[in-house]
Write a protein that holds these residues in place. Structure first.
Motif: not given
Length: 489
Positions: A34, A36-37, A41, A44, A62-64, A69, A206-208
């Motif tokens: 994940l 830094s997701l 959240r 931030s 990087t996040a997701g 990602r 902000y959702s993948p």
């Protein structure tokens, strides 16, 4: 602000620049799968602040999960912010997912439009935001402030939540200026519908991955109902104004706005927008008018409310500065109602507001997408990268702000301001996309704060006010103050 521990490691993973070379941009490694997701959240703003403290002025986050990602390039220096927003502004566009979600809900107004759409809108709207015309709204601002002050006489145990109260004040002020006599209906609808819509935009932005808006899920249906109600009210009032604008009403035909007197009866901002036209740019149709109105409602009340809320909260925590600001107001105004010309006569009160906006910028994060690979400082941001500049972080950067968490209005004395880089403080953005309503926001904030401080003394009940990054900075808990009439004039 809630700052949470981050036990994850760090990385200097290379990123492609689009030119066949690679450059090492440092950043947190986050957690497996994940990145830094979870940090983003949960907190931030704290994540961005820690990233600058640990990795410097250009950080890659990087996040997701794999396959979805996201990579975010965070620019934290004043010089970098100036490059993104001003000197290289054409190379950084509002093409990211977040702005697309704002555009889909609040329309393609000045905040979200680009290219020729933006330039045309700006040319049509600019004459309505000259200093002379905006100054004509001072009386309306004072009237709404007086109404809020009078209502505090019934405050339970002498305690008010300045977050709620300033949101109410700023919303009524902007609704009155936009809609004139329709303020009651519009303010109530906006207060009910905006939170539903903004939360929906944030979740999607902000959702993948997102499901289509037209699918009948509970969240989609709630947002659609709120949008329908908000659009309906705006469209009704716009239709009335357009019927009232005759062919020879061209108050803005010459591009100066000189044909209309700001604040005159029947010349609320919506009426002026409906009359705005030029031979080159035409005029706004009904849908375009609604887009501008929705953006003005969004940007025109939440931002000013945040500045006023935290100015009062900080003064409530610092009685010496509060007393100094009140003494200046008393000396300059006496018992009279403040007017636009008083902004220049209240320098310390203005410094208080600027310092509040430094610590709590209403736009804490500003997003862009890089058009081409661009060198910023010692590193290269690749083409197509999502880029942010963060007033929340730059306003706390120790290179520009010694002891950055300390509240000190003297940071904004003329001498102190002259010694800092231009983009060490940029609560209104900057460059060609700088906020068109800067003077309006400062006018409203100074007038309202002057009247409130003259009427009441403040003592903080909540010494910490948690915040989070929404479309604008938002309080996530109460900001209560105990109020009492000043003991001395």
């Amino acid at each position: 602000m809630t700052v949470q521990a981050n036990a994850s490691g760090d990385t200097g993973a290379g990123t492609g620049t689009g030119t066949g070379t690679r450059t090492e941009v440092p950043g947190p490694a986050g957690v497996p799968l994940l990145g830094s997701l979870l940090d983003l959240r949960s907190d931030s703003l704290g994540t961005y602040l820690r990233a600058q403290q640990r990795h410097g002025d250009l950080v890659r986050i990087t996040a997701g999960p794999p396959g979805m990602r996201a990579e975010l390039y965070c620019v934290f220096s004043a010089e970098g912010a100036q490059q993104v927003l001003a000197s290289d502004a054409a190379g950084f566009r509002k093409d990211n997912r977040f702005y697309q979600e704002v555009r889909e809900s609040f329309g393609n107004g000045l905040l979200t439009s680009q290219d020729e759409d933006y330039l045309r809108q700006r040319r049509l709207v600019q004459p309505l935001f000259t200093r002379r015309r905006v100054d004509g709204y001072a009386e309306a601002i004072a009237a709404e402030t007086r109404s809020v002050i009078d209502s505090w006489g019934d405050a339970l145990d002498g305690v008010v939540d300045v977050s709620d109260e300033m949101m109410h004040l700023a919303l009524r002020a902007v609704a009155r200026i936009l809609f004139g006599t329709d303020v009651e209906t519009t303010a109530d609808v906006v207060a009910e519908c905006f939170p539903v819509i903004t939360d929906y935009v944030l979740r999607r932005g902000y959702s993948p991955a997102n499901i289509p808006r037209h699918w009948p899920t509970p969240g989609n249906r709630r947002a659609a109902a709120a949008l329908d109600e908000l659009y309906g009210v705006c469209d009704r009032i716009i239709a009335e104004r357009r019927r009232g604008v005759t062919a020879d009403d061209g108050a803005c035909d010459d591009g100066t706005g000189a044909g209309a007197r700001a604040g005159a009866p029947g010349e609320d901002l919506l009426t002026l927008l409906a009359a705005a036209k030029s031979s080159d740019d035409g005029e706004f149709d009904a849908a375009e008018l609604r887009d501008q109105v929705l953006i003005f409602l969004l940007a025109g009340h939440e931002t000013t409310a945040t500045s006023l809320c935290f100015a009062l909260h900080l003064l409530a925590l610092h009685p010496e500065q509060q007393d100094r600001a009140r003494a200046e107001v008393s000396h300059v105004l006496g018992d009279r109602t403040p007017e636009a010309a008083d902004l220049e006569r209240l320098p310390y009160l203005t410094q208080v507001l600027k310092e509040a906006m430094r610590l709590y910028p209403a736009a804490p994060v500003i997003g862009r997408k890089a058009v081409a690979a661009t060198r910023i400082g010692e590193h290269t941001v690749p083409a197509g990268a999502d880029v942010i500049v963060a007033p929340w972080v730059t306003h706390r950067h120790p290179a520009y702000w010694p002891d950055p968490d300390r509240f000190d209005p003297e940071r904004f004395s003329p001498e102190a301001e002259a010694g800092r880089p231009r983009y060490a403080w940029f609560p209104f953005g900057g460059g060609p996309r700088a906020c068109i309503g800067q003077h309006f926001s400062m006018l409203e904030s100074v007038i309202a704060l002057a009247m409130i401080l003259r009427a009441y003394e403040f003592e903080a009940v909540d010494t910490e006010v948690p915040v989070g990054a929404g479309i604008t900075l938002r309080t996530t808990g109460p900001a209560r103050c105990r109020i009492r009439r000043p003991s001395t004039p």
